[in-house]
Each structure stands twice: as C-alpha cells, then as structure tokens.
Scaffold this motif. Structure first.
Motif, short mmCIF file in Angstrom:
data_model
loop_
_atom_site.label_atom_id
_atom_site.label_comp_id
_atom_site.label_asym_id
_atom_site.label_seq_id
_atom_site.Cartn_x
_atom_site.Cartn_y
_atom_site.Cartn_z
N TYR A 36 -38.22 37.37 -23.12
CA TYR A 36 -38.24 36.52 -21.94
C TYR A 36 -39.59 36.64 -21.27
O TYR A 36 -40.16 37.72 -21.21
CB TYR A 36 -37.14 36.93 -20.94
CG TYR A 36 -35.75 36.84 -21.51
CD1 TYR A 36 -35.08 35.63 -21.59
CD2 TYR A 36 -35.09 37.97 -21.98
CE1 TYR A 36 -33.81 35.54 -22.10
CE2 TYR A 36 -33.81 37.89 -22.51
CZ TYR A 36 -33.18 36.68 -22.57
OH TYR A 36 -31.91 36.60 -23.09
N GLN B 202 -42.17 36.52 -17.93
CA GLN B 202 -42.04 37.04 -16.57
C GLN B 202 -41.38 35.99 -15.67
O GLN B 202 -40.57 36.34 -14.81
CB GLN B 202 -43.42 37.42 -16.01
CG GLN B 202 -44.00 38.65 -16.63
CD GLN B 202 -43.21 39.91 -16.27
OE1 GLN B 202 -42.40 39.95 -15.37
NE2 GLN B 202 -43.48 40.97 -17.02
N GLU C 82 -39.23 33.68 -16.58
CA GLU C 82 -37.79 33.65 -16.91
C GLU C 82 -37.06 34.82 -16.26
O GLU C 82 -35.98 34.64 -15.70
CB GLU C 82 -37.60 33.65 -18.43
CG GLU C 82 -37.99 32.35 -19.08
CD GLU C 82 -38.02 32.43 -20.59
OE1 GLU C 82 -37.70 31.42 -21.23
OE2 GLU C 82 -38.40 33.50 -21.15
N TRP C 83 -37.66 36.02 -16.33
CA TRP C 83 -37.03 37.18 -15.69
C TRP C 83 -36.90 36.97 -14.19
O TRP C 83 -35.88 37.31 -13.60
CB TRP C 83 -37.83 38.46 -15.97
CG TRP C 83 -37.49 39.10 -17.28
CD1 TRP C 83 -38.35 39.33 -18.30
CD2 TRP C 83 -36.22 39.58 -17.72
NE1 TRP C 83 -37.68 39.92 -19.35
CE2 TRP C 83 -36.38 40.10 -19.02
CE3 TRP C 83 -34.95 39.63 -17.14
CZ2 TRP C 83 -35.33 40.65 -19.75
CZ3 TRP C 83 -33.90 40.18 -17.87
CH2 TRP C 83 -34.10 40.67 -19.15
N HIS C 84 -37.92 36.38 -13.59
CA HIS C 84 -37.88 36.11 -12.15
C HIS C 84 -36.73 35.15 -11.82
O HIS C 84 -35.97 35.38 -10.87
CB HIS C 84 -39.22 35.54 -11.68
CG HIS C 84 -39.27 35.26 -10.22
ND1 HIS C 84 -39.28 36.27 -9.28
CD2 HIS C 84 -39.31 34.10 -9.54
CE1 HIS C 84 -39.32 35.72 -8.07
NE2 HIS C 84 -39.34 34.41 -8.20
N GLU D 250 -33.42 37.02 -12.22
CA GLU D 250 -33.18 37.91 -11.08
C GLU D 250 -32.75 37.14 -9.84
O GLU D 250 -31.84 37.57 -9.13
CB GLU D 250 -34.44 38.73 -10.78
CG GLU D 250 -34.73 39.77 -11.85
CD GLU D 250 -36.10 40.40 -11.69
OE1 GLU D 250 -36.92 39.94 -10.86
OE2 GLU D 250 -36.36 41.38 -12.42
N MET E 198 -27.93 43.98 -20.30
CA MET E 198 -29.19 44.69 -20.10
C MET E 198 -29.19 46.00 -20.89
O MET E 198 -30.22 46.37 -21.48
CB MET E 198 -29.43 44.95 -18.61
CG MET E 198 -29.64 43.70 -17.78
SD MET E 198 -31.02 42.67 -18.32
CE MET E 198 -32.37 43.78 -18.03
#
Length: 54
Positions: free
Chosen positions: A13, A15, A17-19, A22, A42
C-alpha cells in the motif's frame, strides 16, 4: 537456482492509501465488528512481511 518462498504475495500500500485507510478506520463506531477483523488483518500483514524476509 533462485530461492522460492512458499509465502503468499505481500500486499503493498502507498502512504496515501494507508492514510485513507487510517482515516476510514477512525470514522468507524468504537464497537464496530470491523475493528477486530482489521486488527487480525494487520497481524497477518506483519506475519507475511516476516515470512518474505526468509
């Protein structure tokens, strides 16, 4: 001869996509059944990453 891992492919993923992930998780109700499922996911990602290193 190449060493072939028996580990499944590890999803990657960005950054961004992770943001987004989240932010979406933060918007879930605190008692959402998705939260423990996402925690399990996770944990699996961590195990896959470790598996890929061997």
């Amino acid at each position: 001869m190449q060493n072939q891992s028996s580990c499944p492919t590890y999803p990657r993923y960005t950054q961004e996509e992770w943001h987004q992930i989240e932010q979406s998780v933060a918007e879930l109700p605190k008692q959402s059944p998705l939260i423990p499922a996402l925690q399990d996911y996770m944990d699996l990602l961590d195990k896959l990453e470790a598996c890929q290193k061997y």
